[in-house]
Design an enzyme around this catalytic site. Structure first.
Site, PDB file in Angstrom:
ATOM      1  N   ASP A 160       0.823  -1.220   0.000  1.00  0.00           N
ATOM      2  CA  ASP A 160       0.000   0.000   0.000  1.00  0.00           C
ATOM      3  C   ASP A 160       0.853   1.264   0.000  1.00  0.00           C
ATOM      4  OD1 ASP A 160       1.054  -0.043   2.504  1.00  0.00           O
ATOM      5  OD2 ASP A 160      -0.847   0.081   3.587  1.00  0.00           O
TER       6      ASP A 160
ATOM      7  N   CYS B 155       4.786  -0.114   2.743  1.00  0.00           N
ATOM      8  CA  CYS B 155       5.349  -1.429   3.064  1.00  0.00           C
ATOM      9  C   CYS B 155       6.736  -1.341   3.685  1.00  0.00           C
ATOM     10  CB  CYS B 155       5.352  -2.332   1.842  1.00  0.00           C
ATOM     11  SG  CYS B 155       6.219  -1.634   0.436  1.00  0.00           S
TER      12      CYS B 155
ATOM     13  N   HIS C   3       8.129  -3.019  -3.984  1.00  0.00           N
ATOM     14  CA  HIS C   3       7.589  -3.615  -2.754  1.00  0.00           C
ATOM     15  C   HIS C   3       8.649  -4.250  -1.842  1.00  0.00           C
ATOM     16  CE1 HIS C   3       4.626  -5.192  -0.099  1.00  0.00           C
ATOM     17  NE2 HIS C   3       5.088  -6.412  -0.245  1.00  0.00           N
TER      18      HIS C   3
END
Lengths: 167, 270
Positions: free
Chosen positions: B83, B86, B264
């Site tokens: 989101d 992270c 990510h």
């Protein structure tokens, strides 16, 4: 989450009451509901909005201050950065990435360490210096650019109306 | 943008409305899609064997080779919700997890955290904007620290980091500490900021707001703020069969290990 938001809103209200910024009054419409505020903003001196007292409403999300509130003038307004229904469109009311108006990258953005006070001060600057690049009201932006005298006349009418002075 | 229509001189015509509402609708829809994706993934997941990565890359030989390489050094991983928060969530979680069971080091970290609010206020953050995040941060640390056993500490950590209210406030506070660190060492960090932004501008736009993704500079400053080192293991489509490791700050002995795949971060366990 709403509990944290409420605690923060109460702290901000206290702060605004103890140290009110010049020309601004703001607080909950009803102390039963801290998520809806009313603000009164005085038109900045030396601008076409000078002397006016403009009422607006602020509505806070349940995850405030992670997300910003929404702000809407409840009186008639004519300004490049205010929609015709009164909603205010300035960068501090948007998180970075939310870019409907293509704000400049250097513009101030919403973050959890911003505050109601910072928003209202930005709105005062916005009244003094419209940003005609991001026109929420295209007609107003166009007139601000091309026919300043007419713009000033309309602004003066609005100022008089907010004070209840016959036009 | 609609231009050139006659201006009727009225106050607040409604002609410009549809255009604007459309922008907002697109934005709202985009948010909704992002939310649906992210809500299906826990904020911080359970411990999984590293091989669970294979499922994501069934036909992808480049990645499968790299997972194999990664498995030589790491046995487990913990996924975090993608989101934009992270890195902050993963780093915060992993840092505290390592401290559970290390009484002295935990106490030391607790003291560092305790003093951090005043440092932020001295840097110019308004007290009332920092307070709630700090209080939550300290409450979470305290609850984990005072749990009777290491296992219960870890359960508490996992529970609290999966409650949005606590978890997001932990993220915000680490964002603020990172921003504070950047501003405190402004001269050093200003060299790494692209464009004509000041360190303060960068913090207001890229560090303090939620959901803004982290870059190297965020990580270095967050490490300095928490007095911790992190190893970031990069796994991407690049040539070679092994993943690239970066220790931040350079030359440190890292305690936290993170897996980075473009966009990510997840947590790694040896």
């Amino acid at each position: 989450m709403a509990g944290s938001a409420l605690r923060r809103l109460m702290a901000e209200y206290k702060q605004l009451t103890l140290n009110p910024p010049e020309g601004i009054i703001a607080g909950p419409i009803n102390e039963e509901n801290f998520f809806e505020w009313e603000a009164l903003i005085t038109g900045p001196e030396g601008t076409c909005f000078e002397g006016g007292v403009f009422p607006a409403k602020l509505v806070f999300p349940s995850d405030y201050p992670l997300s910003p509130p929404k702000m809407q003038f409840t009186c008639e307004m004519f300004h490049p950065n205010i929609y015709s229904d009164g909603r205010v469109c300035i960068s501090i009311l948007h998180a970075p990435g939310d870019d409907p108006m293509g704000y400049e990258t250097s513009a101030e953005r919403w973050s959890p360490v911003q505050s109601v006070e910072k928003i209202l001060l930005s709105v005062v600057s916005m009244l003094a210096e419209p940003n005609d690049e991001s026109g929420a009201n295209v007609d107003a932006a166009k007139m601000w650019r091309e026919n300043r005298d007419e713009f000033n006349r309309i602004a003066e009418k609005i100022v008089r109306r907010t004070l209840g002075i016959p036009i | 943008m609609r231009m050139g229509d006659n201006n009727e001189g009225g106050l607040g015509t409604s002609k410009d409305e549809p255009q604007m509402n459309q922008d907002e609708m697109i934005l709202a829809q985009q948010r909704q899609i992002e939310k649906e994706i992210s809500d299906s993934i826990p904020l911080v997941g359970s411990l999984e064997p590293l091989e669970s990565l294979n499922k994501e890359y069934l036909t992808d030989t480049v990645y499968l080779e790299k997972v194999k390489d990664l498995a030589k050094k790491y046995k487990f991983m913990r996924r975090t919700r993608p989101d934009g928060n992270c890195f902050f969530r993963a780093f915060s979680y992993a840092n505290v997890e390592i401290l559970t069971g290390k009484k002295e080091e935990f106490e030391e970290f607790y003291k560092l955290a305790e003093n951090s609010k005043n440092a932020l206020v001295e840097l110019g953050f308004q007290q009332f904007t920092v307070e709630d995040f700090y209080d939550t941060y300290m409450e979470v640390l305290k609850r984990i620290k005072t749990a009777p056993t290491v296992e219960e500490s870890k359960n508490e950590l996992h529970t609290l980091f999966n409650e949005q209210g606590f978890s997001d406030y932990m993220v915000v506070y680490l964002r603020l500490l990172t921003s504070g660190q950047l501003q405190k060492e402004e001269d050093f960090y200003s060299c790494f900021i692209e464009g004509h932004r000041t360190v303060a501008d960068f913090c207001h736009q890229e560090v303090e707001p939620m959901y803004k993704e982290s870059d190297h500079i965020h990580i270095i400053a967050a490490c300095a703020a928490l007095n911790t080192g992190v190893r970031v293991v990069y796994m991407d489509r690049g040539t070679g069969k092994s993943c690239t490791e970066h220790d931040l700050p350079e030359g440190c002995t890292p305690t936290v290990h993170l897996l980075y795949r473009p966009g990510h971060y997840d947590i790694l366990y040896p």
